[in-house]
Design a protein around this motif. Sequence first.
Motif, PDB file in Angstrom:
ATOM      1  N   PRO A 143     -12.654   7.386   9.434  1.00 15.43           N
ATOM      2  CA  PRO A 143     -13.124   8.769   9.510  1.00 15.43           C
ATOM      3  C   PRO A 143     -13.860   9.251   8.263  1.00 15.43           C
ATOM      4  O   PRO A 143     -14.747  10.093   8.354  1.00 15.43           O
ATOM      5  N   HIS A 144     -13.515   8.682   7.099  1.00 14.90           N
ATOM      6  CA  HIS A 144     -14.202   9.085   5.879  1.00 14.90           C
ATOM      7  C   HIS A 144     -15.698   8.802   5.980  1.00 14.90           C
ATOM      8  O   HIS A 144     -16.517   9.551   5.437  1.00 14.90           O
ATOM      9  N   ASN A 145     -16.054   7.735   6.704  1.00 16.65           N
ATOM     10  CA  ASN A 145     -17.452   7.353   6.855  1.00 16.65           C
ATOM     11  C   ASN A 145     -18.203   8.282   7.803  1.00 16.65           C
ATOM     12  O   ASN A 145     -19.410   8.160   7.972  1.00 16.65           O
ATOM     13  N   TRP A 146     -17.489   9.203   8.402  1.00 11.60           N
ATOM     14  CA  TRP A 146     -18.113  10.240   9.228  1.00 11.60           C
ATOM     15  C   TRP A 146     -18.040  11.608   8.542  1.00 11.60           C
ATOM     16  O   TRP A 146     -19.028  12.333   8.495  1.00 11.60           O
ATOM     17  N   TYR A 147     -16.871  11.945   8.015  1.00 11.84           N
ATOM     18  CA  TYR A 147     -16.723  13.248   7.375  1.00 11.84           C
ATOM     19  C   TYR A 147     -17.628  13.401   6.150  1.00 11.84           C
ATOM     20  O   TYR A 147     -18.247  14.443   5.952  1.00 11.84           O
ATOM     21  N   GLN A 148     -17.679  12.355   5.332  1.00 15.93           N
ATOM     22  CA  GLN A 148     -18.408  12.453   4.072  1.00 15.93           C
ATOM     23  C   GLN A 148     -19.919  12.660   4.261  1.00 15.93           C
ATOM     24  O   GLN A 148     -20.504  13.559   3.633  1.00 15.93           O
ATOM     25  N   PRO A 149     -20.602  11.879   5.111  1.00 15.31           N
ATOM     26  CA  PRO A 149     -22.052  12.057   5.243  1.00 15.31           C
ATOM     27  C   PRO A 149     -22.459  13.457   5.702  1.00 15.31           C
ATOM     28  O   PRO A 149     -23.499  13.977   5.286  1.00 15.31           O
ATOM     29  N   TYR A 150     -21.643  14.067   6.549  1.00 12.08           N
ATOM     30  CA  TYR A 150     -22.029  15.347   7.134  1.00 12.08           C
ATOM     31  C   TYR A 150     -21.615  16.564   6.312  1.00 12.08           C
ATOM     32  O   TYR A 150     -21.888  17.699   6.714  1.00 12.08           O
ATOM     33  N   THR A 151     -20.974  16.342   5.160  1.00 13.33           N
ATOM     34  CA  THR A 151     -20.558  17.488   4.349  1.00 13.33           C
ATOM     35  C   THR A 151     -20.977  17.370   2.883  1.00 13.33           C
ATOM     36  O   THR A 151     -21.573  18.289   2.332  1.00 13.33           O
ATOM     37  N   THR A 152     -20.683  16.258   2.253  1.00  8.15           N
ATOM     38  CA  THR A 152     -21.031  16.124   0.834  1.00  8.15           C
ATOM     39  C   THR A 152     -22.000  14.976   0.572  1.00  8.15           C
ATOM     40  O   THR A 152     -22.537  14.864  -0.521  1.00  8.15           O
ATOM     41  N   GLY A 153     -22.229  14.129   1.575  1.00  8.54           N
ATOM     42  CA  GLY A 153     -23.041  12.936   1.375  1.00  8.54           C
ATOM     43  C   GLY A 153     -24.445  13.050   1.933  1.00  8.54           C
ATOM     44  O   GLY A 153     -25.148  14.031   1.718  1.00  8.54           O
ATOM     45  N   THR A 154     -24.836  12.029   2.689  1.00 10.36           N
ATOM     46  CA  THR A 154     -26.209  11.850   3.138  1.00 10.36           C
ATOM     47  C   THR A 154     -26.848  13.108   3.710  1.00 10.36           C
ATOM     48  O   THR A 154     -27.935  13.501   3.300  1.00 10.36           O
ATOM     49  N   TYR A 155     -26.216  13.737   4.677  1.00 10.31           N
ATOM     50  CA  TYR A 155     -26.810  14.911   5.322  1.00 10.31           C
ATOM     51  C   TYR A 155     -26.331  16.218   4.694  1.00 10.31           C
ATOM     52  O   TYR A 155     -27.129  17.108   4.428  1.00 10.31           O
ATOM     53  N   GLY A 156     -25.037  16.325   4.476  1.00  2.95           N
ATOM     54  CA  GLY A 156     -24.514  17.542   3.869  1.00  2.95           C
ATOM     55  C   GLY A 156     -25.127  17.816   2.509  1.00  2.95           C
ATOM     56  O   GLY A 156     -25.358  18.973   2.135  1.00  2.95           O
ATOM     57  N   GLY A 157     -25.412  16.750   1.777  1.00  5.53           N
ATOM     58  CA  GLY A 157     -26.000  16.904   0.455  1.00  5.53           C
ATOM     59  C   GLY A 157     -27.420  17.421   0.482  1.00  5.53           C
ATOM     60  O   GLY A 157     -27.967  17.823  -0.547  1.00  5.53           O
ATOM     61  N   ARG A 158     -28.049  17.396   1.653  1.00  5.26           N
ATOM     62  CA  ARG A 158     -29.432  17.857   1.776  1.00  5.26           C
ATOM     63  C   ARG A 158     -29.525  19.238   2.427  1.00  5.26           C
ATOM     64  O   ARG A 158     -30.600  19.678   2.800  1.00  5.26           O
ATOM     65  N   GLN A 159     -28.401  19.897   2.576  1.00  4.95           N
ATOM     66  CA  GLN A 159     -28.375  21.182   3.263  1.00  4.95           C
ATOM     67  C   GLN A 159     -28.260  22.372   2.321  1.00  4.95           C
ATOM     68  O   GLN A 159     -28.226  23.517   2.787  1.00  4.95           O
ATOM     69  N   ASN A 160     -28.201  22.126   1.027  1.00  3.44           N
ATOM     70  CA  ASN A 160     -28.046  23.232   0.076  1.00  3.44           C
ATOM     71  C   ASN A 160     -26.844  24.105   0.404  1.00  3.44           C
ATOM     72  O   ASN A 160     -26.921  25.345   0.367  1.00  3.44           O
ATOM     73  N   LEU A 161     -25.730  23.476   0.739  1.00  2.00           N
ATOM     74  CA  LEU A 161     -24.527  24.235   1.056  1.00  2.00           C
ATOM     75  C   LEU A 161     -24.035  24.980  -0.196  1.00  2.00           C
ATOM     76  O   LEU A 161     -24.205  24.503  -1.320  1.00  2.00           O
TER      77      LEU A 161
END
Length: 216
Positions: A143-161
């Motif tokens: 699950p870490h390989n799903w949660y991380q990209p969408y919040t702090t990693g690959t995609y989440g990191g590009r959202q200016n959260l």
Amino acid sequence: SDVHIRKAFNYCFDWDVFIQDALVGEGIQSIGIPLPGMPGYDAEGPVYSYDAAKCEEEFKAAELKSEDGKSVWDVGFRMQVAYNTGNTTRQTVAEIMASNLSSVNELFQIEVIGLPWPTFLRNQRAETLPVFISGWHEDIHDPHNWYQPYTTGTYGGRQNLPEDLRNQFKALLDKGVGLVKFEDRAEVYKEFNKLYYDQAVGIPLVLSTSHAFEQK
């Protein structure tokens, strides 16, 4: 950065139309980020659904104002939703979103734009796309390989959260990945799922399904 606008976008997407039109019925709406069977996956978890009335309600609740103090509902907006050229599935996502938003308020003008893959990726990485549509294939079945990209990693990191929201996700990620037992991790990710849903960080689309044929 306005949670009401993020919720409004969620309420303005029609998963049923997408699954039928783009996937010919071969898909199910994603419940949060993880895959079924993973720690944190909850088949009864909350999901957004297309609701024009709630979409309008959330836009009207938004605190974003124009320079002269008018609300986003009264002023409207114009923006582009990008997909990579040739990907008709992502194009359909963008067109459904554009159609639903304009039907809620004619002042909401969405331009669907197809970009060549290198241009799409470059702009995504540069954090210049207000909305982008993409997908994920896991590197490891965890699950870490799903949660991380969408919040702090690959995609989440590009959202200016907002920074405080990123920090909340990171704390839960660090805690969840450091545990071993399924039940312990599930409890942490349950809290994670609630935060992701309440803050409407993204619009989880679908898990595609398929079929296969074989001789008896």
